[in-house]
Design an enzyme around this catalytic site. Sequence first.
Site, short mmCIF file in Angstrom:
data_model
loop_
_atom_site.label_atom_id
_atom_site.label_comp_id
_atom_site.label_asym_id
_atom_site.label_seq_id
_atom_site.Cartn_x
_atom_site.Cartn_y
_atom_site.Cartn_z
N ASP A 26 0.93 -1.11 -0.11
CA ASP A 26 0.09 -0.02 0.00
C ASP A 26 0.66 1.20 0.15
O ASP A 26 0.39 2.15 -0.70
CB ASP A 26 -0.79 0.00 1.13
N HIS A 64 -4.57 -3.41 6.42
CA HIS A 64 -4.35 -3.69 4.85
C HIS A 64 -5.93 -4.15 4.23
O HIS A 64 -5.97 -5.35 4.20
CB HIS A 64 -3.30 -4.83 4.55
P1 NAX Z 1 -1.95 -18.34 -4.37
O1 NAX Z 1 -3.25 -18.60 -3.98
O2 NAX Z 1 -1.30 -17.84 -5.73
O3 NAX Z 1 -0.86 -19.01 -3.31
C1 NAX Z 1 -1.28 -19.38 -1.97
C2 NAX Z 1 -0.43 -20.65 -1.72
O4 NAX Z 1 -0.26 -20.94 -0.56
C3 NAX Z 1 -1.00 -21.82 -2.49
O5 NAX Z 1 0.01 -22.60 -3.18
C4 NAX Z 1 -1.58 -22.73 -1.15
O6 NAX Z 1 -1.39 -23.84 -1.66
C5 NAX Z 1 -0.53 -22.40 -0.05
N1 NAX Z 1 -1.21 -22.37 1.05
C6 NAX Z 1 -2.49 -22.07 1.56
N2 NAX Z 1 -2.49 -22.50 2.85
C7 NAX Z 1 -1.26 -22.90 3.24
C8 NAX Z 1 -0.75 -23.41 4.70
N3 NAX Z 1 -1.51 -23.38 5.61
N4 NAX Z 1 0.47 -23.60 4.68
C9 NAX Z 1 1.51 -23.38 3.54
N5 NAX Z 1 0.79 -22.97 2.29
C10 NAX Z 1 -0.40 -22.82 2.08
O7 NAX Z 1 -1.89 -16.83 -3.64
P2 NAX Z 1 -1.06 -15.63 -3.81
O8 NAX Z 1 -1.12 -14.48 -4.84
O9 NAX Z 1 0.40 -15.98 -3.75
O10 NAX Z 1 -1.55 -14.59 -2.24
C11 NAX Z 1 -1.04 -15.33 -0.92
C12 NAX Z 1 -1.78 -14.29 0.15
O11 NAX Z 1 -1.32 -13.17 0.10
C13 NAX Z 1 -3.16 -14.25 -0.05
O12 NAX Z 1 -3.74 -14.47 1.24
C14 NAX Z 1 -3.46 -12.83 -0.54
O13 NAX Z 1 -4.73 -12.43 -0.18
C15 NAX Z 1 -2.51 -12.04 0.11
N6 NAX Z 1 -1.82 -10.87 -0.16
C16 NAX Z 1 -1.62 -10.09 0.58
C17 NAX Z 1 -1.23 -8.62 0.41
C18 NAX Z 1 -0.67 -7.78 1.49
O14 NAX Z 1 -0.31 -6.82 1.04
N7 NAX Z 1 -0.65 -8.17 2.62
C19 NAX Z 1 -0.97 -8.34 -0.95
C20 NAX Z 1 -1.03 -9.42 -2.21
C21 NAX Z 1 -1.92 -10.64 -1.71
O15 NAX Z 1 -3.30 -10.17 -2.23
#
Ligand code: NAX
Length: 364
Positions: free
Chosen positions: A159, A187
Amino acid sequence: MKRPVRIAVTGAAGSISHSLLFRIAAGEMVGRDQPVILQLIEVPRAMEPLRGIAMELEDCAFPLLHSISMHDRFEDGVVGAHYVLLIGARPRGPGMERSELITANAPVFAGQGRAINEFANRDVKVLVVGNPANTNALIASRNAPDLSPAQFTALTRLDHNRTRGILANHTGANPRGIRRISVWGNHSSTQFPDLGHATIYGEPALAQVDEHWYREQFIRKIQRRGAAIIEARGHSSAASAAQAILNHMYDWINGTPENDWVSMGIVSDGSYGIEKGIFYSFPVRCDYGRYQIVQGLEISDFARDRMRETERELLEEMQTVAELLPEDTEASHRNLSVCLRSGITLYDDGISLPEQYLQTDRVL
Ligand code: NAX
């Protein structure tokens, strides 16, 4: 060569990690002279794709990449970690309310907090990225009674960077010339990107933009940027999130530049009247691997209202997960000055010889 540091990453086969891991291995997170061990953590069904990513990392022959391990149990993946990036989380499904997302992810982060407490290096630095990032950071930190709440942070640097990048584009300035942006709060779409103290080439930013544009368009644009990217791209921001993670960790470890600050989601110590104990984004300066909230900023009524609105949302989120916040960590989270008083300087990697930590009395 320095001794390698251990970096544990969850969601290692996900989109953000795909933009991130190769840059960590190239030295962009900790430093260009710091070897790293990557401890990659995924859910069992993603282990095969993860193996492919590990092969690609190997094929890059990064001189700083000491070794890679892969784990489908968090407890194994986090052993000895100096840095933990909690990226993996359950995504928000179609029609899913934010509160449903919170309750779906909360138990996972409680378990991860307990495991970090038990198995990670005592000097570990944790960054929570998986949404809802602030509240997940609160849950993890409250479940890690032997660590300082100051060792847990939530990502709001994306952000912060968005605010800087979009302002640069609007004014024609180089982003390097823009300083002292503050992102306050959650966020989420209630966050407050504040230009009240920002400067462009040393002059107040608000004197160089139209105030109506700032209040009515700019703030909303930053708040909704994530949704706009999903709408346009069909996927959530991954490359810019990876960039923000690198910036957040690099600055936390190596310090913020003089005359500037960054925004980090951290446990509130009551600064600016924000309720103690919630994870709230503040402007901070980093040094010696620690951060301190920038103090003494003048807060206008306009800013105060927005800071309160996002605080309210975080307090509500905290209520939603109340049963996952153990009572015995409440005091440490509400009385941070005590927790920050004694520092632990890394001496060993924490696995074989934990008694060989050098204790210091640095007061920050
Ligand atoms: P993806 O869905 O591409 O990847 C997430 C990965 O996490 C998947 O491969 C899944 O198998 C794995 N996973 C799920 N639960 C798990 C666990 N308990 N232990 C280990 N692995 C696990 O998502 P991606 O685009 O990489 O985003 C990841 C997270 O970041 C999401 O929650 C998203 O909302 C969040 N974000 C946060 C941001 C921030 O500024 N704080 C910005 C970007 C993003 O939106």
